[in-house]
Motif scaffolding. Sequence first.
Motif, PDB file in Angstrom:
ATOM      1  N   ASN B  47       0.834  -1.205   0.000  1.00 56.24           N
ATOM      2  CA  ASN B  47       0.000   0.000   0.000  1.00 56.24           C
ATOM      3  C   ASN B  47       0.868   1.253   0.000  1.00 56.24           C
ATOM      4  O   ASN B  47       0.877   2.022   0.964  1.00 56.24           O
ATOM      5  CB  ASN B  47      -0.939  -0.016   1.222  1.00 56.24           C
ATOM      6  CG  ASN B  47      -2.029   1.034   1.131  1.00 56.24           C
ATOM      7  OD1 ASN B  47      -2.066   1.833   0.183  1.00 56.24           O
ATOM      8  ND2 ASN B  47      -2.927   1.061   2.103  1.00 56.24           N
ATOM      9  N   PRO B  48       1.635   1.459  -1.091  1.00 57.55           N
ATOM     10  CA  PRO B  48       2.571   2.594  -1.118  1.00 57.55           C
ATOM     11  C   PRO B  48       1.876   3.956  -1.115  1.00 57.55           C
ATOM     12  O   PRO B  48       2.461   4.939  -0.683  1.00 57.55           O
ATOM     13  CB  PRO B  48       3.333   2.388  -2.439  1.00 57.55           C
ATOM     14  CG  PRO B  48       2.424   1.576  -3.290  1.00 57.55           C
ATOM     15  CD  PRO B  48       1.649   0.697  -2.342  1.00 57.55           C
ATOM     16  N   VAL B  49       0.626   4.014  -1.562  1.00 58.26           N
ATOM     17  CA  VAL B  49      -0.075   5.297  -1.643  1.00 58.26           C
ATOM     18  C   VAL B  49      -0.534   5.753  -0.257  1.00 58.26           C
ATOM     19  O   VAL B  49      -0.211   6.848   0.185  1.00 58.26           O
ATOM     20  CB  VAL B  49      -1.266   5.221  -2.623  1.00 58.26           C
ATOM     21  CG1 VAL B  49      -2.043   6.532  -2.620  1.00 58.26           C
ATOM     22  CG2 VAL B  49      -0.790   4.885  -4.040  1.00 58.26           C
ATOM     23  N   GLY B  60      -1.205 -13.223  -3.839  1.00 58.53           N
ATOM     24  CA  GLY B  60      -0.081 -12.321  -4.074  1.00 58.53           C
ATOM     25  C   GLY B  60      -0.454 -10.927  -4.549  1.00 58.53           C
ATOM     26  O   GLY B  60       0.406 -10.055  -4.638  1.00 58.53           O
ATOM     27  N   LYS B  61      -1.749 -10.711  -4.858  1.00 57.01           N
ATOM     28  CA  LYS B  61      -2.155  -9.389  -5.361  1.00 57.01           C
ATOM     29  C   LYS B  61      -2.841  -8.573  -4.260  1.00 57.01           C
ATOM     30  O   LYS B  61      -3.836  -9.010  -3.679  1.00 57.01           O
ATOM     31  CB  LYS B  61      -3.098  -9.548  -6.558  1.00 57.01           C
ATOM     32  CG  LYS B  61      -2.349  -9.980  -7.825  1.00 57.01           C
ATOM     33  CD  LYS B  61      -3.223 -10.786  -8.735  1.00 57.01           C
ATOM     34  CE  LYS B  61      -4.004  -9.941  -9.710  1.00 57.01           C
ATOM     35  NZ  LYS B  61      -4.860 -10.802 -10.577  1.00 57.01           N
ATOM     36  N   PRO B  62      -2.314  -7.355  -3.985  1.00 58.59           N
ATOM     37  CA  PRO B  62      -2.853  -6.562  -2.880  1.00 58.59           C
ATOM     38  C   PRO B  62      -4.074  -5.722  -3.278  1.00 58.59           C
ATOM     39  O   PRO B  62      -4.150  -5.195  -4.391  1.00 58.59           O
ATOM     40  CB  PRO B  62      -1.694  -5.626  -2.536  1.00 58.59           C
ATOM     41  CG  PRO B  62      -0.961  -5.451  -3.831  1.00 58.59           C
ATOM     42  CD  PRO B  62      -1.149  -6.713  -4.621  1.00 58.59           C
ATOM     43  N   ILE B  63      -5.009  -5.602  -2.347  1.00 59.31           N
ATOM     44  CA  ILE B  63      -6.155  -4.699  -2.509  1.00 59.31           C
ATOM     45  C   ILE B  63      -6.210  -3.839  -1.251  1.00 59.31           C
ATOM     46  O   ILE B  63      -6.149  -4.355  -0.137  1.00 59.31           O
ATOM     47  CB  ILE B  63      -7.486  -5.463  -2.665  1.00 59.31           C
ATOM     48  CG1 ILE B  63      -7.386  -6.458  -3.822  1.00 59.31           C
ATOM     49  CG2 ILE B  63      -8.659  -4.516  -2.908  1.00 59.31           C
ATOM     50  CD1 ILE B  63      -7.499  -7.887  -3.383  1.00 59.31           C
ATOM     51  N   CYS B  64      -6.314  -2.508  -1.442  1.00 60.85           N
ATOM     52  CA  CYS B  64      -6.296  -1.561  -0.332  1.00 60.85           C
ATOM     53  C   CYS B  64      -7.626  -0.821  -0.240  1.00 60.85           C
ATOM     54  O   CYS B  64      -8.372  -0.799  -1.200  1.00 60.85           O
ATOM     55  CB  CYS B  64      -5.190  -0.528  -0.533  1.00 60.85           C
ATOM     56  SG  CYS B  64      -3.584  -1.265  -0.818  1.00 60.85           S
TER      57      CYS B  64
END
Lengths: 232, 232
Positions: B47-49, B60-64
Amino acid sequence: MAEVKLYGSWSSPFSHRIEVALKLKGVEYEFISEDVHNKSPLLLKYNPVHKKIPVLVHNGKPICESLVILEYIDETWEEGPSLLPKDPYERAMVRFWAKLLDEKGLPAMLKACLRIGEEQEKAKEESTELLKFLEGTLSGNKFFGGDTIGMVDIVANFMSYWFIIWQELAGLQVLTKEKFPKLGEWMDEYLNSDIIKENLPPKDKLTEYFQARFEATAAANAAAAGGGGLPK
Amino acid sequence: MAEVKLYGSWSSPFSHRIEVALKLKGVEYEFISEDVHNKSPLLLKYNPVHKKIPVLVHNGKPICESLVILEYIDETWEEGPSLLPKDPYERAMVRFWAKLLDEKGLPAMLKACLRIGEEQEKAKEESTELLKFLEGTLSGNKFFGGDTIGMVDIVANFMSYWFIIWQELAGLQVLTKEKFPKLGEWMDEYLNSDIIKENLPPKDKLTEYFQARFEATAAANAAAAGGGGLPK
């Protein structure tokens, strides 16, 4: 035939999002122009919580909040081009970026142009950081939606047109083609697409409208800095 | 088998939303506890944002963003109970209330408990106005989602549990069963539902956690009022 009414304002990027979505879908609608300084009783009845445009009224039932309306349009008129992809993960990414643009992007970019001093610097930094993230998501695609205009492109309309006018008025160079070449290409593609080009408010009229608004804000800032407008 | 990981925190209502949704759907997941004051490199990568919990990582796929995650869960594990209704208009209403609770409701209710003076009064008024709208939407239904728990109930978790603790700590009576009888019934129904009851963080532990946080805020307020902590 379904009755579709849009309560909106010609100068609002929020209202414009809904117009673009309806045009892309080929949905006929009646546009009811609201004076944002003197709202109609019907608007207040349809949106008692936020008391804001845009409101879409479909067969008498009101839907408020532009992001909510865009998803409603996509789910209701399925036959038109899709505003959101079908895959759940891609849909989540669209919702993530649309939310970010709406909640953080637009307020930061407007603040960067309207505020002064430290607050302005902070808003410029926040805008630039966000633009870097957006530049990174456009790898090889014409639009945020891939080959066709999708929900993120529509929500980002304020960036490609309104913010360019705002930063000109404020004498800023936050979003330029030199700093953000991919966003620059995206803006050209978006603004030159048929349906977008034909429906944008005229640039000179919009510039004039916001110039007056920016001058009023500057006067209010100066009055506040001078202790309520009294000469120092 | 799909790999589902949730990066969250036991004390966070945002994180708890996702836990409840996964449990309702019967999805097995690994909970990775994040220290919100010392975030892990993996969380920052995912979650770089926003650099915030909760983050759901699916294969393996991120959801924020909790609202985005809830819709993703509903669309990905369709076989479980639905978090959103099928009808586009009803879906729009769910999105409208979820967004309002998230963007206006939670911040206003937290401010009402943490701020002082005029700011606190304003936040109390805003909270009360919002609660009146919510009370009005519960006509005859057990849950905001009708007969079963849906997305609005899940997003409103902070109201039924966290805010009750916060207002006790702050000595406020903004949300009471006397003032809002339908919301009172809804809270009882929600908090006594099996999956909710079994997964809420213990009240005494949560109270202790927020008491420390509230005291730190009060100390900071006092220091600010006293000119940076210097004795007057």
